[in-house]
Design an enzyme around this catalytic site. Structure first.
Site, PDB file in Angstrom:
ATOM      1  N   GLN A  51       0.813  -1.228   0.000  1.00 20.39           N
ATOM      2  CA  GLN A  51       0.000   0.000   0.000  1.00 20.39           C
ATOM      3  C   GLN A  51       0.838   1.267   0.000  1.00 20.39           C
ATOM      4  O   GLN A  51       0.345   2.344  -0.331  1.00 20.39           O
ATOM      5  CB  GLN A  51      -0.937   0.010   1.215  1.00 20.39           C
ATOM      6  N   CYS A  91     -10.642  -0.175   3.872  1.00 15.85           N
ATOM      7  CA  CYS A  91      -9.255  -0.279   3.438  1.00 15.85           C
ATOM      8  C   CYS A  91      -8.713   1.119   3.194  1.00 15.85           C
ATOM      9  O   CYS A  91      -9.380   1.938   2.570  1.00 15.85           O
ATOM     10  CB  CYS A  91      -9.184  -1.107   2.152  1.00 15.85           C
ATOM     11  N   LEU A  92      -7.510   1.386   3.689  1.00 17.11           N
ATOM     12  CA  LEU A  92      -6.904   2.706   3.492  1.00 17.11           C
ATOM     13  C   LEU A  92      -6.662   3.005   2.016  1.00 17.11           C
ATOM     14  O   LEU A  92      -6.565   4.162   1.627  1.00 17.11           O
ATOM     15  CB  LEU A  92      -5.587   2.808   4.275  1.00 17.11           C
TER      16      LEU A  92
HETATM   17 ZN    ZN Z   1      -6.395  -2.744   2.853  1.00 13.36          ZN
END
Ligand code: ZN
Length: 181
Positions: A51, A91-92
């Site tokens: 991420q 989710c970020l």
């Molecule tokens: Zn996530």
């Protein structure tokens, strides 16, 4: 320490498969610290290196209220899974979107810590769900992949619209909700 930029869906870099970590040096330790700082600031309860565009098998998690229970999983492998849990996940990398996903409610994981020491751990509840969500990130998978094509397309359009709106406004329009993983 530094705040890292979190990639957002549908950024193709989120589809990258992470490589195993082989070097546990000072730079790696800094990445771990920066990921915790980025996760706490977001705010979120879990973050995978994918991420933040660092494609290594590294996950940080803290599901505690007080933000004082740091879990680090490097090169994680799930040894056992059992039970089912349906959780409304966020989710970020998919900001403001929450939907139900079914996963195992108990997992036994083998991983290394930030110093490269191997350990095994049994995880239950939100911690188990969070680890499975983050391990999907390391495989280039997102929680929206479990939803229908129609839903996913709607989410993509919504985020696109919000990103454009954010570009012309100085205030962030999306209020934070937990859990964001
Ligand atoms: Zn996530």
């Amino acid at each position: 320490m530094a705040l890292l930029t979190i990639l957002e869906y549908p950024d193709p870099r989120l589809r990258t498969r992470a490589e195993p970590v082989t070097v546990f040096d000072e730079a790696f330790g800094r990445l771990v610290d920066d990921m915790f700082e980025t996760m706490y600031a977001a705010p979120g309860i879990g973050l995978a290196a994918t991420q933040v565009d660092a494609h290594r098998q590294l996950i940080v998690i803290d599901t505690s209220e007080e933000k004082n229970e740091r879990h680090v999983f490097v090169n994680p492998v799930i040894l056992e899974k059992s039970g089912t849990a349906v959780t409304e996940e966020g989710c970020l990398s998919v900001p403001g979107i929450f939907d139900e996903v079914q996963r195992a409610s108990h997992v036994r994981v083998r991983a290394r810590d930030r110093h490269g020491i191997e350990f095994e751990q049994d995880l239950e509840g939100i911690l188990a769900v969070c680890l499975q969500h983050e391990m999907d990130h390391l495989d280039g998978k997102l929680f929206v992949d479990y939803l229908s094509d129609l839903k996913r397309e709607r989410i993509r359009k919504k985020l696109d619209k919000e990103r454009k709106a954010r570009g012309t406004s100085t205030t962030a329009p999306v209020p934070a909700r937990v859990p964001a993983l």
